[in-house]
Design a protein around this motif. Sequence first.
Motif, PDB file in Angstrom:
ATOM      1  N   ALA A  40       0.809  -1.221   0.000  1.00 37.82           N
ATOM      2  CA  ALA A  40       0.000   0.000   0.000  1.00 37.82           C
ATOM      3  C   ALA A  40       0.841   1.270   0.000  1.00 37.82           C
ATOM      4  O   ALA A  40       0.322   2.360  -0.280  1.00 37.82           O
ATOM      5  N   LEU A  41       2.147   1.158   0.322  1.00 36.51           N
ATOM      6  CA  LEU A  41       2.975   2.365   0.417  1.00 36.51           C
ATOM      7  C   LEU A  41       3.206   2.987  -0.955  1.00 36.51           C
ATOM      8  O   LEU A  41       3.412   2.291  -1.949  1.00 36.51           O
ATOM      9  N   PRO A  42       3.216   4.315  -1.019  1.00 36.05           N
ATOM     10  CA  PRO A  42       3.438   4.988  -2.309  1.00 36.05           C
ATOM     11  C   PRO A  42       4.918   5.096  -2.642  1.00 36.05           C
ATOM     12  O   PRO A  42       5.778   5.093  -1.761  1.00 36.05           O
ATOM     13  N   ARG A  43       5.196   5.158  -3.927  1.00 35.13           N
ATOM     14  CA  ARG A  43       6.542   5.455  -4.408  1.00 35.13           C
ATOM     15  C   ARG A  43       6.648   6.893  -4.910  1.00 35.13           C
ATOM     16  O   ARG A  43       7.738   7.370  -5.198  1.00 35.13           O
ATOM     17  N   GLN A  44       5.517   7.557  -5.008  1.00 37.98           N
ATOM     18  CA  GLN A  44       5.487   8.963  -5.384  1.00 37.98           C
ATOM     19  C   GLN A  44       4.520   9.684  -4.458  1.00 37.98           C
ATOM     20  O   GLN A  44       3.392   9.237  -4.250  1.00 37.98           O
ATOM     21  N   VAL A  45       4.985  10.807  -3.902  1.00 47.01           N
ATOM     22  CA  VAL A  45       4.167  11.648  -3.018  1.00 47.01           C
ATOM     23  C   VAL A  45       4.353  13.087  -3.480  1.00 47.01           C
ATOM     24  O   VAL A  45       5.493  13.526  -3.705  1.00 47.01           O
ATOM     25  N   PRO A  46       3.275  13.854  -3.657  1.00 43.86           N
ATOM     26  CA  PRO A  46       3.395  15.248  -4.109  1.00 43.86           C
ATOM     27  C   PRO A  46       4.347  16.052  -3.224  1.00 43.86           C
ATOM     28  O   PRO A  46       4.281  15.994  -1.990  1.00 43.86           O
ATOM     29  N   GLY A  47       5.258  16.789  -3.876  1.00 45.13           N
ATOM     30  CA  GLY A  47       6.205  17.629  -3.153  1.00 45.13           C
ATOM     31  C   GLY A  47       7.557  16.992  -2.940  1.00 45.13           C
ATOM     32  O   GLY A  47       8.496  17.657  -2.487  1.00 45.13           O
ATOM     33  N   PHE A  48       7.689  15.703  -3.271  1.00 42.53           N
ATOM     34  CA  PHE A  48       8.955  14.996  -3.056  1.00 42.53           C
ATOM     35  C   PHE A  48       9.492  14.457  -4.373  1.00 42.53           C
ATOM     36  O   PHE A  48       8.744  13.920  -5.196  1.00 42.53           O
ATOM     37  N   GLU A  49      10.804  14.596  -4.533  1.00 42.75           N
ATOM     38  CA  GLU A  49      11.439  14.049  -5.721  1.00 42.75           C
ATOM     39  C   GLU A  49      11.754  12.567  -5.563  1.00 42.75           C
ATOM     40  O   GLU A  49      11.815  11.835  -6.548  1.00 42.75           O
ATOM     41  N   ARG A  50      11.977  12.146  -4.312  1.00 38.86           N
ATOM     42  CA  ARG A  50      12.283  10.746  -4.059  1.00 38.86           C
ATOM     43  C   ARG A  50      11.493  10.271  -2.856  1.00 38.86           C
ATOM     44  O   ARG A  50      11.360  10.986  -1.867  1.00 38.86           O
ATOM     45  N   ALA A 115      -2.313   4.191   3.957  1.00 33.72           N
ATOM     46  CA  ALA A 115      -1.172   4.851   3.330  1.00 33.72           C
ATOM     47  C   ALA A 115      -1.577   5.953   2.369  1.00 33.72           C
ATOM     48  O   ALA A 115      -0.755   6.819   2.028  1.00 33.72           O
ATOM     49  N   ARG A 116      -2.831   5.982   1.941  1.00 30.88           N
ATOM     50  CA  ARG A 116      -3.286   7.042   1.037  1.00 30.88           C
ATOM     51  C   ARG A 116      -3.281   8.409   1.720  1.00 30.88           C
ATOM     52  O   ARG A 116      -3.362   9.446   1.036  1.00 30.88           O
ATOM     53  N   ASP A 117      -3.177   8.437   3.049  1.00 34.12           N
ATOM     54  CA  ASP A 117      -3.173   9.699   3.775  1.00 34.12           C
ATOM     55  C   ASP A 117      -1.765  10.258   4.008  1.00 34.12           C
ATOM     56  O   ASP A 117      -1.611  11.292   4.662  1.00 34.12           O
ATOM     57  N   ILE A 118      -0.757   9.593   3.471  1.00 34.53           N
ATOM     58  CA  ILE A 118       0.617  10.091   3.643  1.00 34.53           C
ATOM     59  C   ILE A 118       0.796  11.490   3.040  1.00 34.53           C
ATOM     60  O   ILE A 118       1.440  12.344   3.651  1.00 34.53           O
ATOM     61  N   PRO A 119       0.249  11.792   1.842  1.00 32.08           N
ATOM     62  CA  PRO A 119       0.376  13.168   1.334  1.00 32.08           C
ATOM     63  C   PRO A 119      -0.228  14.209   2.280  1.00 32.08           C
ATOM     64  O   PRO A 119       0.348  15.290   2.461  1.00 32.08           O
ATOM     65  N   ALA A 120      -1.371  13.912   2.886  1.00 37.86           N
ATOM     66  CA  ALA A 120      -1.972  14.858   3.836  1.00 37.86           C
ATOM     67  C   ALA A 120      -1.114  14.999   5.079  1.00 37.86           C
ATOM     68  O   ALA A 120      -1.033  16.082   5.681  1.00 37.86           O
ATOM     69  N   LEU A 121      -0.444  13.914   5.467  1.00 36.13           N
ATOM     70  CA  LEU A 121       0.393  13.940   6.662  1.00 36.13           C
ATOM     71  C   LEU A 121       1.649  14.786   6.446  1.00 36.13           C
ATOM     72  O   LEU A 121       2.113  15.475   7.360  1.00 36.13           O
ATOM     73  N   THR A 122       2.205  14.730   5.241  1.00 38.43           N
ATOM     74  CA  THR A 122       3.447  15.452   4.973  1.00 38.43           C
ATOM     75  C   THR A 122       3.223  16.897   4.521  1.00 38.43           C
ATOM     76  O   THR A 122       4.158  17.704   4.560  1.00 38.43           O
ATOM     77  N   ALA A 123       2.007  17.228   4.107  1.00 38.54           N
ATOM     78  CA  ALA A 123       1.746  18.566   3.559  1.00 38.54           C
ATOM     79  C   ALA A 123       2.091  19.692   4.534  1.00 38.54           C
ATOM     80  O   ALA A 123       2.717  20.686   4.128  1.00 38.54           O
ATOM     81  N   PRO A 124       1.713  19.625   5.823  1.00 36.26           N
ATOM     82  CA  PRO A 124       2.072  20.724   6.741  1.00 36.26           C
ATOM     83  C   PRO A 124       3.578  20.890   6.914  1.00 36.26           C
ATOM     84  O   PRO A 124       4.060  22.008   7.121  1.00 36.26           O
ATOM     85  N   VAL A 125       4.334  19.789   6.824  1.00 36.60           N
ATOM     86  CA  VAL A 125       5.791  19.886   6.935  1.00 36.60           C
ATOM     87  C   VAL A 125       6.364  20.566   5.701  1.00 36.60           C
ATOM     88  O   VAL A 125       7.218  21.455   5.790  1.00 36.60           O
ATOM     89  N   LEU A 126       5.906  20.159   4.525  1.00 39.60           N
ATOM     90  CA  LEU A 126       6.378  20.773   3.288  1.00 39.60           C
ATOM     91  C   LEU A 126       6.054  22.261   3.232  1.00 39.60           C
ATOM     92  O   LEU A 126       6.842  23.065   2.724  1.00 39.60           O
ATOM     93  N   ALA A 127       4.897  22.632   3.768  1.00 35.28           N
ATOM     94  CA  ALA A 127       4.488  24.038   3.752  1.00 35.28           C
ATOM     95  C   ALA A 127       5.208  24.866   4.810  1.00 35.28           C
ATOM     96  O   ALA A 127       5.071  26.097   4.830  1.00 35.28           O
ATOM     97  N   GLY A 128       5.975  24.212   5.688  1.00 36.01           N
ATOM     98  CA  GLY A 128       6.677  24.939   6.745  1.00 36.01           C
ATOM     99  C   GLY A 128       5.787  25.319   7.904  1.00 36.01           C
ATOM    100  O   GLY A 128       6.174  26.140   8.734  1.00 36.01           O
TER     101      GLY A 128
END
Length: 332
Positions: A40-50, A115-128
């Motif tokens: 279920a883990l993603p290999r691509q998440v918005p905002g990340f190159e790897r 695992a589909r909620d990983i982008p929502a989890l990382t979004a506040p960190v990416l936004a600072g």
Amino acid sequence: MLPAHQDPQRRELSAQDPVKLIIQIPCYNEAATLGLGLDALPRQVPGFERVEWLIIDDGSTDQTLQVAQRHGVDHLVRHRHNLSLARAFSSGLSACLHQGADVIVNTDADNQYDARDIPALTAPVLAGNAELVIGSRPIEQIAHFSPLKQRLGSLIVRLASGTQVDDATSGFRALSRSAAQRLIVFNNYTYTLETIVQAGHRQMAIATVPVRVNPDLRPSRLLRSIPSYVWRSIVTIVRIFVIYRPFRFFASIGAILFGLGVLIGLRFLWFYLVGSGAGHVQSLILASVLLGMGFQTILVAFLADLLAANRRLLEDVRFRLHDQPPPSSRHR
């Protein structure tokens, strides 16, 4: 969401910089469920190159390691024997930092979190906007959850840390690089409560986001009984207070003892002045003991505060060492 605190050590993510996400999973005999979680883990998440995966094998005796290898895990950390969930979490953070992670997501090996909620989890960190993001589960809608456990853990954490975290026992969380560098887990039981209390005391920006969960595949290995969980949680919080608020902790105890000694001493003085002090010598002895204990405990508070100042200096050195440029292989 709590407001972001300004920290000169905070590492802001830049859109021009290559950004790496590492998803870490602590494991102990999870061969039966790990494959479902990895699928279920993603290999691509918005905002990340790897996006890379890291497994911490905490001394498993089954086929956990082989399952991880078959699913193409990028990094493996292995303990020779079972240490604890908290130690596995810490080992994972260190390994992720060594591999050049800009953001770290921690999730469970039993596929509890969606695992589909990983982008929502990382979004506040990416936004600072946050350095630590906690995934808040729909506790009331999950039949096998113990509402008492969740509410009690969250209440204790709110009181101890001064934060507003709805689901403090959730292991589904995202951390910025700077947060991972500064968090140190002392407890051998679980990392969930301690890291939030530490983050609150360090004035990190904390956020919570709602996340979904998958059907239960196995019972919790940490929750053997409610009394055991309550006791271990209390011990964890007390240890955090001793480590991060030593002056307040010991000074409060010393003030209570000293105050009781003064009150009992005044009581003896009253009886002495009215001519019946001979019958209350025990009060005088007890007052003397309490005054002495209170005074000594207050002295301990000052000594503990000096030790805490020294610890903060060592933590700053540790942070600066971890903040060195990652290996050249980071963005290959």
